[in-house]
Design an enzyme around this catalytic site. Structure first.
Site, short mmCIF file in Angstrom:
data_model
loop_
_atom_site.label_atom_id
_atom_site.label_comp_id
_atom_site.label_asym_id
_atom_site.label_seq_id
_atom_site.Cartn_x
_atom_site.Cartn_y
_atom_site.Cartn_z
N GLU A 1 0.85 -1.19 0.00
CA GLU A 1 0.00 0.00 0.00
C GLU A 1 0.89 1.24 0.00
O GLU A 1 1.99 1.22 0.55
CB GLU A 1 -0.89 0.05 1.26
CG GLU A 1 -1.92 -1.07 1.37
CD GLU A 1 -3.20 -0.77 0.60
OE1 GLU A 1 -3.32 0.32 0.00
OE2 GLU A 1 -4.09 -1.64 0.59
N CYS A 2 0.38 2.31 -0.56
CA CYS A 2 1.17 3.55 -0.55
C CYS A 2 1.08 4.25 0.79
O CYS A 2 1.86 5.15 1.09
CB CYS A 2 0.71 4.49 -1.66
SG CYS A 2 -1.02 4.97 -1.52
N GLY A 3 0.11 3.86 1.62
CA GLY A 3 -0.05 4.49 2.92
C GLY A 3 -1.34 5.27 3.04
O GLY A 3 -1.79 5.57 4.13
#
Ligand code: SF4
Length: 236
Positions: free
Chosen positions: A225-227
């Site tokens: 995930e990118c966050g």
């Protein structure tokens, strides 16, 4: 602006009440509850395009923005321009251009420090983009990953200090594409070339039959995930 305490009061109940609602009903609730302090981030995935279409029929004045990392595929940028004409999109950019950023760090970070790269080019700009808003809409689906399956339809997002609404949480890949076809919603042509999930070009590859929908994102790395949608951002 809502405080966390104020927001928390009704969120659990709202999420329970909306658990049987369809995405349009959830968006209607979001508009009635939070507009005009309601915003939406999209990277122009199929789910985001579906929500844009629904929002255009419910409340077209909801402010929608795209995080322009500087590493997007040309096909994504072309789709963005087409969608901007139809629905209107605001662009949110990081503090630095890609050449400035890479010069600052002695080269790109996506291969060696992708978490830092996502933080600088997505998380920080998103935090800036949602400041002053009470709620944001995301396009995640629960069946995209085990972490996403644990999200709620409505929940306080402590990472960004506002309410997060996930109208497509209970929809499947098939539901999304049926809607796109039925309503002639624009979508990224890379989806027809083996890319079910599309992020920045350095961190996205096509998948092969049998691989999961997000297997092409940060392939070969532990990162998934990118966050923006990590469990932490929903639960903290
Ligand atoms: Fe950087 Fe890749 Fe994250 Fe895009 S997805 S911001 S290129 S690490």
């Amino acid at each position: 602006m809502l405080t966390e305490t104020q927001a928390q009061v009704d969120l659990v109940e709202a999420s329970r009440r909306l658990s049987g609602a369809n995405p349009s009903e959830i968006l209607r609730w979001a508009v009635d509850t939070y507009f005009p302090r309601l915003t939406m981030a999209t990277a122009f995935g199929p789910e985001g395009c579906v929500i844009l279409h629904m929002l255009s029929e419910i409340e077209p004045q909801v402010r929608v923005f795209n995080l322009e990392t500087g590493y997007q595929f040309p096909e994504t940028l072309e789709l963005r321009d087409r969608i901007a004409e139809r629905y209107g999109i605001e662009l949110i950019r990081p503090e630095t251009t890609v050449p400035e950023y890479e010069a600052l760090h002695g080269g790109p970070l996506y291969g060696t420090r992708p978490d830092q790269c996502c933080h600088d080019r997505k998380i920080i700009p998103l935090r800036r983009a949602v400041a002053g808003y009470d709620a944001w809409i995301s396009a995640i689906r629960g069946d995209q990953s085990p972490d996403r399956a644990k999200a709620d339809i409505v929940r306080w997002d402590a990472k960004f200090d506002l309410v997060k609404i996930n109208p497509l949480l209970r929809w499947t890949h098939r539901d999304v594409w049926a809607f796109i076809v039925t309503h002639n919603v624009p979508y990224n042509p890379l989806h027809d070339q083996g890319y079910p999930s599309i992020g920045c070009w350095p961190c996205t590859r096509a998948v092969v039959p049998g691989e999961s929908e997000r297997a092409g994102r940060w392939a070969g790395q532990a990162k998934t995930e990118c966050g923006l949608h990590s469990l932490d951002s929903s639960q903290l």
